[in-house]
Design a protein around this motif. Structure first.
Motif, PDB file in Angstrom:
ATOM      1  N   THR A   1      -0.491   3.406  -6.947  1.00  0.00           N
ATOM      2  CA  THR A   1       0.366   2.565  -6.104  1.00  0.00           C
ATOM      3  C   THR A   1       1.492   3.435  -5.615  1.00  0.00           C
ATOM      4  O   THR A   1       2.211   4.021  -6.401  1.00  0.00           O
ATOM      5  N   LYS A   2       1.652   3.515  -4.302  1.00  0.00           N
ATOM      6  CA  LYS A   2       2.757   4.254  -3.697  1.00  0.00           C
ATOM      7  C   LYS A   2       2.758   5.740  -4.065  1.00  0.00           C
ATOM      8  O   LYS A   2       3.759   6.409  -3.937  1.00  0.00           O
ATOM      9  N   THR A   3       1.666   6.220  -4.575  1.00  0.00           N
ATOM     10  CA  THR A   3       1.571   7.657  -4.839  1.00  0.00           C
ATOM     11  C   THR A   3       0.093   8.023  -4.816  1.00  0.00           C
ATOM     12  O   THR A   3      -0.746   7.143  -4.681  1.00  0.00           O
TER      13      THR A   3
ATOM     14  N   LEU B   1     -10.192   0.740 -20.000  1.00  0.00           N
ATOM     15  CA  LEU B   1      -8.963   1.522 -20.002  1.00  0.00           C
ATOM     16  C   LEU B   1      -8.460   1.601 -18.576  1.00  0.00           C
ATOM     17  O   LEU B   1      -9.226   1.863 -17.664  1.00  0.00           O
ATOM     18  N   ILE B   2      -7.171   1.339 -18.399  1.00  0.00           N
ATOM     19  CA  ILE B   2      -6.605   1.424 -17.053  1.00  0.00           C
ATOM     20  C   ILE B   2      -5.494   2.451 -17.069  1.00  0.00           C
ATOM     21  O   ILE B   2      -4.577   2.372 -17.883  1.00  0.00           O
ATOM     22  N   LEU B   3      -5.578   3.428 -16.173  1.00  0.00           N
ATOM     23  CA  LEU B   3      -4.495   4.395 -16.018  1.00  0.00           C
ATOM     24  C   LEU B   3      -3.874   4.140 -14.662  1.00  0.00           C
ATOM     25  O   LEU B   3      -4.541   4.258 -13.636  1.00  0.00           O
ATOM     26  N   TRP B   4      -2.605   3.793 -14.656  1.00  0.00           N
ATOM     27  CA  TRP B   4      -1.974   3.339 -13.422  1.00  0.00           C
ATOM     28  C   TRP B   4      -0.873   4.322 -13.039  1.00  0.00           C
ATOM     29  O   TRP B   4       0.147   4.401 -13.712  1.00  0.00           O
ATOM     30  N   ALA B   5      -1.111   5.061 -11.960  1.00  0.00           N
ATOM     31  CA  ALA B   5      -0.104   6.019 -11.488  1.00  0.00           C
ATOM     32  C   ALA B   5       0.733   5.346 -10.422  1.00  0.00           C
ATOM     33  O   ALA B   5       0.217   4.853  -9.426  1.00  0.00           O
ATOM     34  N   GLU B   6       2.043   5.352 -10.658  1.00  0.00           N
ATOM     35  CA  GLU B   6       2.915   4.658  -9.707  1.00  0.00           C
ATOM     36  C   GLU B   6       4.024   5.575  -9.245  1.00  0.00           C
ATOM     37  O   GLU B   6       4.505   6.396  -9.999  1.00  0.00           O
ATOM     38  N   GLY B   7       4.463   5.383  -8.045  1.00  0.00           N
ATOM     39  CA  GLY B   7       5.672   6.055  -7.609  1.00  0.00           C
ATOM     40  C   GLY B   7       6.855   5.412  -8.312  1.00  0.00           C
ATOM     41  O   GLY B   7       6.774   4.302  -8.802  1.00  0.00           O
TER      42      GLY B   7
END
Lengths: 376, 241
Positions: free
Chosen positions: B30-32, B209-215
């Protein structure tokens, strides 16, 4: 991706004959108008605006797409479009101009004239400029007198050695300069009248023809490496004007529920494949403010590499706002690609405004924001 | 007969691999740009000696190769020894669009682009045949890596067909072959792309498994690109000595 390694770049002003020794097999002829990126060796082109090159981290990478979201009246996006093509002319690249509303020949006639300062002369008229620069070099070479009588290094016509040039928007490019480069055209009304209706991949007819035309040029002129015996490589600069507008046969700009919302995204995906496998770069302007279905613009952004949005102050209340009095509009950099690396070269600030003068298009952080960088 | 490369993972990573099998990992950004996670998993699984099927829809092979070399793995070498099956989406789509009808045949995984339907069956067949264990293979668990799923929606595939594809892959790869699936999707809180949100929410529900990369929520920062959140992680505690 054509990640070329340019070993031992020859000095740009041609004053000495010293060259770094590298094995012949790894030495590729440097292509005019390109330079490798400092960070990861990606070959970069100038977008025509040195200030925009800074914002984008050095320039536009070969094999990528620059998407411009048009401002409300299309004035500044059209200008960016012309800068990109004009830069191609100055560097000696090949051009491919596609439009549905203007004849490409007329677009080329109205490109801004490049500005050359005294040191770097463009050798359109080789004899005239050779005499002038020899006189200058006789003065400047007083220290290095022993090199005075050596033959001058040859520079191919219309290939200026600098990366990024300035243009005078009040003048148009000279016809001689235009004649010196090779360019290809795609004018939609012309193409539609030539051939009967065809529809491939359920894409709008205009897009299909445009893709076939681009692919044909890339293949025939060898931009995809299909003629390895051709020593001198060149770049193809593709410019597509107002993609997605009604004139291309797409209805995403005029209705909330378009009949086919996938034409534009499919087009961009196939175009991406074409760009990645050839020595080319593409600029597309899209009237994003007309597209009602915002999901389409999100998908278009994901499928493009660099996305820049323009917002002009014309007709808005910001025109009279004293905070913005020096500027003509804002630039939003929505996306910069991460190519061949885990991170991207992005400038430190995101608050950018642009200012257009006759000979310069500058992008600056807004006066009044905490940092003040000017990208000249 | 090429031998397996020595596994360059630590003991902990090696034991993690034994435990973590038959799972669906969702990478979300999200945003990144979350593609760094894809590069990490690609090199991780290749170093671990797993057989990997990489469905790369968005970038060219050389892009992944150059980054993988920086992370210590050569994709060309992995392809040659049969450890990596690489589907270059851009190239396949080019063949479908510009190739002759009879040459393309019915086996191009991206042939759904040319037809009206959004049938991902050929892509599923491609994944299944490439990860099927052949007699001479001695690779560890098979892995399917997809970068990224949101592109399929842009190409005219309906959300239900995307979810069907993932479901079929889970049956084949996770439960039959005891392998892993790693999928990247893009999402935004204020996104207006409902079809994409539908797919993302459904996958969040299914995945292990969820890996969530966010700005960063506070805005752009030059040195810190964002944060990574870990959700629905399985519990390791009973497994470790």
């Amino acid at each position: 991706m054509a990640a070329l390694a340019t070993g031992g770049a020859t000095p740009s002003d041609g004053a000495t004959s010293f060259q770094r020794k590298v094995p012949a097999s790894s030495r590729l002829a440097a292509i005019a108008g390109t330079r490798p990126s400092v960070r990861h060796g990606q070959l970069l082109l100038s977008s025509g605006l040195p200030s925009l090159d800074c914002v984008l981290g050095g320039g536009l990478a070969v094999g990528t797409l620059l998407l411009i979201e048009e401002d409300k009246y299309g004035i500044y996006s059209n200008l960016l479009f012309k800068y990109f093509l004009a830069e191609g002319i100055v560097c000696g690249h090949n051009l491919f101009v596609a439009s549905a509303k203007e004849d490409p020949a007329d677009i080329l006639k109205e490109l801004p004239a490049p500005l050359f300062d005294d040191v770097h002369k463009n050798q359109v008229d080789e004899k005239e400029t050779a005499i002038k620069s020899k006189q200058e070099s006789q003065e400047s070479m007083k220290i290095a007198w022993r090199y005075q009588n050596l033959p001058k290094m040859e520079v191919s016509p219309a290939a200026s050695a600098r990366f990024g040039h300035y243009y005078d928007v009040s003048k148009t490019v000279s016809p001689e300069l235009l004649k010196s480069i090779k360019w290809h055209r795609f004018f939609l009304p012309e193409e539609m009248s030539l051939h009967p209706e065809i529809k491939t991949c359920n894409m709008t007819c205009g897009y299909t023809r445009l893709l076939q035309s681009i692919q044909r040029i890339i293949y025939q002129e060898g931009f995809d490496g299909s003629y390895p015996q051709k020593k001198q490589k060149n770049i193809l600069r593709i410019g597509i004007q107002s993609l997605g507008s009604v004139l291309w046969g797409d209805d995403i700009c005029c209705t909330d529920n378009p009949e086919d919302i996938f034409s534009l995204t499919k087009f961009l995906y196939v175009l991406r494949g074409l760009l990645r496998m050839s020595l080319s770069a593409c600029i597309i302007t899209v009237p994003a403010h007309l597209i009602q279905n915002k999901a389409i613009m999100e998908r278009v952004t994901n499928l493009s590499d660099t996305v820049v949005g323009l917002e002009s102050f014309i007709g808005s209340e910001r025109e009279t706002n004293p905070l913005y009095k020096d500027y003509q509009g804002l630039i939003h950099v929505h996306q910069i690609p991460r190519l061949n690396s885990l991170i991207c070269d992005v400038s430190g600030t995101k608050d950018l405004a642009f200012r257009l003068k006759r000979k310069q298009f500058t992008i600056e952080t807004r006066a009044g924001s905490s940092q003040c960088d000017t990208f000249i | 007969m090429l031998s397996n490369p020595p596994s360059s993972l630590s003991f902990l990573e090696g034991s993690l691999l034994i435990v973590f099998q038959g799972k669906l990992t969702l990478l979300r950004d999200t945003k990144t740009d979350g593609s760094f996670l894809v590069h990490h998993f690609l090199s991780f699984y290749l170093k671990a000696g797993c057989k990997v099927c990489f469905v790369a829809l968005l970038q060219s092979f050389s892009h992944y190769n150059i980054i993988a070399q920086k992370l210590g793995v050569s994709l060309t070498a992995a392809k040659e020894r049969g450890q990596l099956v690489f589907l270059e989406g851009l190239k396949s789509c080019f063949d479908v669009f510009f190739g002759e009808e009879q040459h393309v045949g019915q086996t191009n995984p991206l042939q759904f682009v040319s037809k009206d339907g959004s049938n991902l069956k050929t892509m599923y067949e491609f994944v299944r045949t490439s990860l099927m264990a052949s007699g001479s293979d001695s690779w560890k668990c098979p892995v399917l890596l997809v970068d990224d799923l949101s592109v399929l929606l842009s190409l005219g595939v309906r959300p239900v067909d995307v979810l069907d594809f993932i479901h079929y892959c889970r049956v084949a790869v996770c439960s039959q072959l005891k392998g892993n699936i790693v999928v990247l999707v893009h999402s935004n809180d204020d996104s207006e792309d409902e079809e994409n949100e539908l797919v993302v929410n459904s996958l969040c529900h299914q995945s292990n498994l969820i890996l969530w990369a966010e700005g960063l929520a506070t805005g752009f920062c030059k040195d810190v690109h964002g944060q990574v959140k870990l959700a629905k992680a399985f519990s390791l505690l009973p497994m470790l000595p």
